[in-house]
Write an enzyme that holds these catalytic residues in place. Sequence first.
Site, PDB file in Angstrom:
ATOM      1  N   CYS A   1       6.165   5.710  -9.636  1.00 14.47           N
ATOM      2  CA  CYS A   1       7.135   4.680  -9.235  1.00 14.47           C
ATOM      3  C   CYS A   1       6.678   4.009  -7.943  1.00 14.47           C
ATOM      4  O   CYS A   1       5.960   4.604  -7.137  1.00 14.47           O
ATOM      5  CB  CYS A   1       8.511   5.290  -8.973  1.00 14.47           C
ATOM      6  SG  CYS A   1       9.304   6.024 -10.400  1.00 14.47           S
ATOM      7  N   ASP A   2       7.137   2.786  -7.755  1.00 11.55           N
ATOM      8  CA  ASP A   2       6.926   2.101  -6.492  1.00 11.55           C
ATOM      9  C   ASP A   2       8.064   1.115  -6.281  1.00 11.55           C
ATOM     10  O   ASP A   2       8.489   0.449  -7.230  1.00 11.55           O
ATOM     11  CB  ASP A   2       5.593   1.360  -6.466  1.00 11.55           C
ATOM     12  CG  ASP A   2       5.254   0.894  -5.060  1.00 11.55           C
ATOM     13  OD1 ASP A   2       4.753   1.728  -4.276  1.00 11.55           O
ATOM     14  OD2 ASP A   2       5.535  -0.274  -4.738  1.00 11.55           O
ATOM     15  N   SER A   3       8.546   1.038  -5.047  1.00 12.80           N
ATOM     16  CA  SER A   3       9.645   0.122  -4.724  1.00 12.80           C
ATOM     17  C   SER A   3       9.241  -0.805  -3.586  1.00 12.80           C
ATOM     18  O   SER A   3       8.558  -0.397  -2.644  1.00 12.80           O
ATOM     19  CB  SER A   3      10.894   0.901  -4.289  1.00 12.80           C
ATOM     20  OG  SER A   3      11.377   1.711  -5.330  1.00 12.80           O
TER      21      SER A   3
ATOM     22  N   GLY B   1       9.226  -0.411  -9.639  1.00 17.29           N
ATOM     23  CA  GLY B   1       8.345  -0.321 -10.781  1.00 17.29           C
ATOM     24  C   GLY B   1       8.253   1.108 -11.275  1.00 17.29           C
ATOM     25  O   GLY B   1       8.259   2.056 -10.482  1.00 17.29           O
TER      26      GLY B   1
END
Length: 199
Positions: free
Chosen positions: A71-73, A108
């Site tokens: 994940c990535d924010s 994401g």
Amino acid sequence: MRLVLASQSPSRRMLLEQGGVRPVLRPAHLDEDAVVATLGDVSPAETVAALARAKASTVVGEFPDDVVVGCDSMLLLDDELLGKPHTVDETVRRWKTQRGKQAQLLTGHAVAYRGEWVVDTVTTTIRFGDVSDADIEAYARSGQPLECAGAFTLEALGSWFIDSIDGDPTSVIGLSMPLLRRILYRFGLDASDFWQPQP
């Protein structure tokens, strides 16, 4: 079969554990700026999705029969995509810019299972409170927002400063549990397949 989290985020781990899952933790060590530099002119949603996939890709080879989640924010504020502030001064600067405003937090997700991938992005609208200078300074000096996308969290001290959100609260914390459920279904799996007995 296990769920592998390619992240060192305590918030993502907390979400999974509260959802009955004891993830295998394999933090991805990645030069995020270098990944972004290779992307060219892509949308903000594509940027966070690419970072999420890059993170999962660093560990997926170790776990060919398990579900791997990356994940990535990042925060989209005034058409600028912002990651973690890292320092007290940058946190203060960002909060003085974003207080009283509305922005979108993009998270994401990249999930791999037996050679198949599902990559998607969740967008949630954040309405920041009109926070006083003293509270901004105190929040920044607490250290809590320094390693958080957008320089805030919904939980802990950050809960004072977010007036409302429109969207999935778990995605704001770092991992959309509803999206992960839907992705597991696409792989023919159930969320409950990963639940562990609680002590």
